[in-house]
Design a protein around this motif. Structure first.
Motif: not given
Lengths: 402, 255
Positions: A348-350, B113, B107-108, A346
């Motif tokens: 990384k996604k953020m 994202n 964002r998950n 997560d």
């Protein structure tokens, strides 16, 4: 002398001032121009520094003889002085074409501080009142000028500043015998006391030359920290010393100390946005920054007992202490973890960069690799490696120059 | 919701896309993709054109069902140059009906994202052009600028200059998209270069002198001892140099 030659002389003399920011003001006008709170960079010069303002001196004639300064009295260089009209014409012509965000004007001292201040005030009032210029103006206050004039100038500009130049009184006595630090102090005090929406709305800043005198980083940061505390400065700029004059009192350097300057900026950020105190990052036994590691990583390695920190539970201030986590990332983590439990994927996604951070955190109690890798020597080696790669491939300094 | 193997087509306009998405959600269809009707499908792809409404009120409906911030976000995504922007808008909208403004922190979730990254990219480029755009003065006191941004940011850039240069006549041309923004000291409007031809682009008399003055300032202000090409390139990528007039000498030098 034609205008082009004049501009070349007076921009050349002004270029050593590091300040370029055009932020912090929200000016609107009926004439031309406004200011953007976030500031706008219009170009970047070959040294990678942002060009936001028309950075010039009103004159490079000077009655002082500061050793480090190109414009010192005893230097045999071409001298020039702008008229108010010339300053207005260049500023307006550049601004209309969107070359610049505004004007940054400083000056050598002619006759007396008050006389010089009056010239600056004349030029800027013409610009504001006759040309109705509503863009950003940053002016240098001349140390020793009277309060009346500082008040007058402060009402016309967005930012007013006076340069400390050297971090200590001894340094100043040695290299700038005509300057007294209490005069600079007096200006800062006055500006701080009277700051309002109308008077110096974007606040004040200052600059220190790094590496011309023998101060260590602890001296410099202590000075900065005092300036932020006592005078509520918006910024302290650090300017790596570049030899422009030959003088027995000046050090000889092959290259300006750019990496040291970079470390000072990083530490400056830690003071202003990360809640660090000077004595946390430097002390008498280690009065200078580690050139191999950024100040936060350096601090974290010395306080490994506080790590790893759990991303899902630790406080905002604790998040800020993690190397590689900045204000944006910390805020993003705080607002996201209300809705879901964060793991490495997560993060990384953020959009959170884990390059440095990963060594100092756990996500949902898990470390990014085997836990026996959480070891000072291993982390230190990896961090230095990352930093070296980064430096060789890119950015190095000046990414903080906003 | 059921997955569909069709690529759904819309009529190139933002309003059309929104109406199509509304219909898809109503029919509980998750499309394989959404493309504008100029899309060239390959052998294995099947396209479908639905008969969606042409309702301008869709904007208000969307704001009501999600939020103003969500709407602004999808508009920026639409103006981006990203290939899959339509399907990203679809997923972002679908989820924001459920989560409203919380979506910005989630964002998950699938595509969120990606969507927020594109928004940032468009905003970032807009900000850059507030600085990098260069006007030239034409005869008749008109300021004229050319740009070639990656994203279609002419509207946002125009809003900025409407405030900043409100007492000037100016024209900004997006050379990549053949769009013009024309400001008459009151309002600006966007139009295609097909509808409006600039009769003359002759520079005003003083223009060359001002440009020369600026170029010499630009060269002077750099500190030789600190030269850092990489750093400059980082902040001011080469792809933008073409219209940043002080860079013209550098371009010649490099070519």
């Amino acid at each position: 002398m034609d205008l082009k030659e004049k501009l070349t002389i007076l921009a050349d003399s002004a270029k050593y001032d590091a300040s370029c920011s055009s932020s912090g003001s929200n000016r609107k006008s009926n004439g031309i121009g406004n200011t953007a709170v976030a500031g706008i960079c219009h170009s970047f010069s070959a040294d990678g520094r942002c060009i936001s303002l028309l950075k010039i001196l009103l004159t490079n004639c000077c009655i002082y003889d500061c050793k480090y300064c190109l414009n010192r009295r005893t230097n045999n260089i071409k001298r020039a002085t702008f008229t108010s009209l010339e300053i207005c014409s260049i500023t307006m012509n550049f601004y209309r074409r969107n070359y610049i965000e505004g004007l940054f004007i400083s000056s050598g001292i002619i006759k007396s501080p008050d006389y010089t201040m009056n010239l600056i005030i004349d030029a800027i009032s013409l610009l504001r009142n006759k040309y109705h210029f509503g863009g950003y103006i940053h002016a240098k206050a001349i140390p020793g000028a009277s309060d009346v004039l500082i008040k007058k100038l402060g009402l016309l500009v967005d930012r007013l500043s006076a340069n400390v130049e050297l971090p200590t009184e001894e340094g100043l006595k040695l290299l700038a015998p005509n300057k007294e630090s209490d005069k600079v102090d007096k200006i800062m005090n006055y500006v701080n006391k009277n700051k309002s929406n109308k008077f110096v709305p974007a606040g004040q800043s200052t600059q220190m030359i790094i590496g011309a005198t023998s101060e260590n980083d602890l001296d410099i940061m202590t000075k900065s920290s005092k300036l932020y505390e006592n005078h509520k400065l918006k910024r302290v700029f650090y300017s790596a010393y570049i030899p422009v004059n030959k003088d027995n009192l000046l050090p000889t350097l092959d290259k300006p100390p750019l990496l040291r300057e970079h470390r000072l900026y990083q530490a400056d950020w830690l003071l202003r946005y990360y809640n660090f105190k000077v004595d946390e990052i430097l002390d008498k036994d280690n009065p200078n920054f580690n050139l191999l590691l950024d100040p936060k990583a350096n601090w974290a390695l010395k306080h490994l007992e506080e790590f790893p920190k759990e991303i899902n539970t630790c406080s905002y201030l604790d998040l800020l202490k993690i190397p590689g986590i900045g204000v944006t990332s910390a805020k993003r983590i705080i607002s996201s973890r209300k809705y879901f439990t964060i793991d490495f994927k997560d993060l990384k996604k953020m959009g959170i960069v884990l390059k440095r951070a990963k060594y100092f955190i756990t996500c949902n109690k898990k470390y990014f690799t085997s836990e026996n890798m959480f070891n000072k020597k291993i982390i230190e080696r990896n961090l230095i490696l990352e930093e070296t790669i980064e430096k060789n491939t890119n950015i190095e300094q000046l990414t903080l120059f906003k | 919701m059921k997955k569909s193997n069709y690529i759904f087509l819309y009529n190139n306009e933002f309003i059309d896309l929104l109406n199509l998405i509304k219909l898809l959600i109503k029919k509980r269809i998750i499309p394989l993709n959404i493309k504008n009707d100029k899309y060239q499908a390959n052998l294995f792809e099947e396209t479908l054109k639905l008969d969606y409404e042409q309702d301008d009120n869709i904007i208000n409906e969307i704001i009501k069902a999600s939020s103003k911030e969500v709407f602004n976000t999808i508009y920026k995504i639409f103006l981006s140059n990203k290939d899959d922007k339509e399907i990203i808008i679809y997923y972002f909208l679908l989820q924001s009906f459920k989560y409203k403004n919380k979506i910005f922190y989630m964002r998950n979730l699938c595509g969120v994202n990606e969507a927020l990254k594109i928004t940032k990219y468009v905003e970032h480029e807009t900000h850059k052009f507030k600085g990098f755009l260069r006007f030239k003065e034409l005869k008749g006191n008109i300021l004229y600028a050319e740009i070639e941004p990656e994203n279609n940011i002419l509207f946002f850039v125009s809003k900025h200059f409407q405030r900043r240069l409100k007492n000037e006549y100016w024209i900004i041309e997006d050379k990549k998209r053949n769009l013009l923004s024309i400001y008459d000291k009151n309002k600006f409007f966007l139009t295609s270069t097909e509808n409006f031809t600039l009769m003359q682009k002759e520079l005003s008399e003083c223009e060359e002198d001002v440009l020369e003055l600026w170029k010499s300032f630009y060269k002077t202000i750099a500190i030789k001892e600190r030269t850092n090409e990489r750093c400059r390139m980082n902040f001011m990528p080469k792809k933008y140099w073409k219209y940043i007039i002080e860079m013209s000498d550098e371009i010649e030098k490099n070519s």
